[in-house]
Design an enzyme around this catalytic site. Structure first.
Site, short mmCIF file in Angstrom:
data_model
loop_
_atom_site.label_atom_id
_atom_site.label_comp_id
_atom_site.label_asym_id
_atom_site.label_seq_id
_atom_site.Cartn_x
_atom_site.Cartn_y
_atom_site.Cartn_z
N THR A 1 23.43 18.66 15.29
CA THR A 1 24.90 18.68 15.33
C THR A 1 25.51 18.79 13.93
OG1 THR A 1 24.99 16.27 15.34
CG2 THR A 1 25.00 17.37 17.48
N ASN B 1 12.98 17.41 21.10
CA ASN B 1 12.79 16.30 20.17
C ASN B 1 14.07 15.50 19.92
OD1 ASN B 1 11.58 14.98 17.56
ND2 ASN B 1 13.39 16.09 16.85
N SER C 1 8.49 8.16 24.20
CA SER C 1 8.26 7.03 23.29
C SER C 1 7.41 5.99 24.02
CB SER C 1 9.61 6.40 22.92
OG SER C 1 9.40 5.15 22.29
N ASN D 1 11.69 -2.32 26.24
CA ASN D 1 11.92 -3.09 25.01
C ASN D 1 13.24 -3.83 25.12
OD1 ASN D 1 11.28 -4.02 22.47
ND2 ASN D 1 12.15 -2.26 21.40
N TYR E 1 17.60 3.41 26.12
CA TYR E 1 16.61 4.28 25.47
C TYR E 1 15.31 4.32 26.29
CZ TYR E 1 13.75 6.02 21.49
OH TYR E 1 12.90 6.74 20.66
N ALA F 1 14.91 3.74 29.46
CA ALA F 1 15.12 4.45 30.72
C ALA F 1 15.11 5.96 30.49
CB ALA F 1 16.43 4.00 31.35
N ALA F 2 15.76 6.39 29.41
CA ALA F 2 15.80 7.83 29.12
C ALA F 2 14.39 8.34 28.80
CB ALA F 2 16.74 8.11 27.95
P1 NDP Z 1 16.00 10.97 13.66
O1 NDP Z 1 17.15 10.07 13.98
O2 NDP Z 1 15.40 10.91 12.30
O3 NDP Z 1 16.43 12.49 13.96
C1 NDP Z 1 17.00 12.83 15.18
C2 NDP Z 1 17.26 14.32 15.23
O4 NDP Z 1 17.92 14.60 16.48
C3 NDP Z 1 18.17 14.78 14.11
O5 NDP Z 1 17.75 16.04 13.64
C4 NDP Z 1 19.53 14.92 14.79
O6 NDP Z 1 20.30 15.92 14.17
C5 NDP Z 1 19.11 15.34 16.20
N1 NDP Z 1 20.14 15.06 17.20
C6 NDP Z 1 20.71 13.87 17.50
N2 NDP Z 1 21.63 14.01 18.45
C7 NDP Z 1 21.65 15.34 18.77
C8 NDP Z 1 22.38 16.13 19.69
N3 NDP Z 1 23.30 15.58 20.48
N4 NDP Z 1 22.14 17.46 19.75
C9 NDP Z 1 21.21 18.03 18.93
N5 NDP Z 1 20.48 17.34 18.06
C10 NDP Z 1 20.69 16.02 17.97
O7 NDP Z 1 14.91 10.70 14.80
P2 NDP Z 1 13.31 10.75 14.73
O8 NDP Z 1 12.87 11.93 13.97
O9 NDP Z 1 12.83 9.42 14.35
O10 NDP Z 1 12.96 10.94 16.29
C11 NDP Z 1 12.75 12.20 16.90
C12 NDP Z 1 12.41 11.98 18.36
O11 NDP Z 1 11.25 11.18 18.48
C13 NDP Z 1 13.51 11.28 19.15
O12 NDP Z 1 13.59 11.80 20.44
C14 NDP Z 1 13.04 9.85 19.17
O13 NDP Z 1 13.56 9.14 20.26
C15 NDP Z 1 11.54 10.06 19.29
N6 NDP Z 1 10.78 8.90 18.82
C16 NDP Z 1 10.91 8.44 17.53
C17 NDP Z 1 10.22 7.33 17.12
C18 NDP Z 1 10.31 6.78 15.75
O14 NDP Z 1 9.72 5.72 15.50
N7 NDP Z 1 10.95 7.42 14.81
C19 NDP Z 1 9.34 6.60 18.05
C20 NDP Z 1 9.27 7.17 19.37
C21 NDP Z 1 9.98 8.26 19.72
P3 NDP Z 1 21.90 15.80 13.93
O15 NDP Z 1 22.14 14.49 13.27
O16 NDP Z 1 22.18 17.00 13.07
O17 NDP Z 1 22.54 15.93 15.27
#
Ligand code: NDP
Length: 258
Positions: A44, A100, A152, A159, A165, A167-168
């Site tokens: 975004t 992701n 996740s 948790n 989170y 549930a999703a």
């Molecule tokens: P970050 O918060 O570092 O990054 C999230 C990314 O998602 C950003 O690039 C953000 O971009 C994008 N994003 C968020 N909302 C939207 C939206 N509405 N539309 C499009 N893009 C969006 O997260 P992580 O890299 O840590 O996590 C990535 C994935 O892995 C997630 O799904 C997370 O739930 C999952 N995960 C992460 C863990 C962790 O420990 N880090 C553990 C388990 C799962 P922008 O801000 O530009 O929108």
């Protein structure tokens, strides 16, 4: 079919990664581009997205520098459809979809607001539906596709403070398994990755004590890295994983062993 000499050469493949501006998604975007794929990613934040695309393209040869950013909110059905249509018109196909993008809005149920629930569902779960719906028809026509969903371990174990989170993320697993059943006969695989705690901005806000407590729960004795996830994605996208579908691969240093 013989395994190619380099199963991780993705030249000629087109990938769409949601949430590629930071953390895991940024690492995946850069890694797949370095392995030859033409990568499109969304987020975004336009300023950040364009900066990341420039950075990644600068590291590639001029011929392979085609990484592009779309300012798209995955919760927006029409925007996802338009993004996929634009990529398909330009590139002819989308071979890999990596769902992701994710957010957290943590709180105990007693304090959780309706908007916290709705936003997490819209981005984390409906976003997967929106993007899959937008690309799967093209994959079916081509008789090839790889879907990967970032779930996740929290979706498997729950948790405290993360009911929305969890549930999703559990919903994503059900969705991915359903895709696997619907699409296997069309040479499309669908798998979920369940990371444990990975060092990214999402986990950076934890205080030192909470971090130490978490590390105590991880037999490997460390948090995961974005590289641990990109290695798993490379494997799942490669021909080495052609017969793997409907699975949930935990990448958590042994944090949750059933
Ligand atoms: P970050 O918060 O570092 O990054 C999230 C990314 O998602 C950003 O690039 C953000 O971009 C994008 N994003 C968020 N909302 C939207 C939206 N509405 N539309 C499009 N893009 C969006 O997260 P992580 O890299 O840590 O996590 C990535 C994935 O892995 C997630 O799904 C997370 O739930 C999952 N995960 C992460 C863990 C962790 O420990 N880090 C553990 C388990 C799962 P922008 O801000 O530009 O929108």
């Amino acid at each position: 079919m013989m395994t190619p000499s380099n199963p991780f050469d993705f030249s000629g493949k087109v990938a769409l990664i949601t949430g590629g501006t930071r953390g895991i998604g940024k690492e995946l975007t850069s890694t797949l581009a370095q392995h030859g794929a033409r990568v499109h990613f969304c987020g975004t934040n336009r300023e950040l997205g364009e900066k990341v695309a420039d950075e990644i393209n600068q590291e590639l040869t001029p011929e392979s520098a085609g990484t592009s950013f779309f300012q798209v909110d995955v919760a927006d059905f029409t925007a996802c459809k338009e993004m996929a249509a634009e990529i398909t018109t330009e590139a002819g196909q989308i071979d890999f979809l990596i769902n992701n993008a994710g957010i957290t809005r943590d709180n105990l149920l007693l304090r959780l607001k309706e908007s916290d629930w709705d936003e997490v569902m819209a981005v984390n779960l409906k976003g997967c539906f929106n993007c899959s719906k937008a690309v799967v028809r093209g994959m079916v026509k081509k008789r090839y596709g790889r879907l990967i969903f970032l779930s996740s371990v929290i979706g498997l174990m729950g948790n405290s403070g993360q009911s929305n989170y969890a549930a999703a993320k559990a919903g994503i697993i059900g969705f991915s398994k359903s895709m696997a059943r619907e699409l296997a006969s069309r040479n499309i695989t669908s798998n979920a990755i369940a990371p444990g705690y990975i060092q990214t901005e999402m986990t950076e806000t934890m205080d030192l004590k909470a971090r130490e407590k978490i590390i105590e729960m991880i037999p490997a004795g460390r948090l995961g890295t974005v590289n641990d996830i990109s290695n798993t994605v490379l494997f799942l996208l490669s021909p080495l994983a052609d017969y793997i579908t409907g699975q949930v691969l935990q990448v958590d240093g042994g944090m949750l062993i059933a």
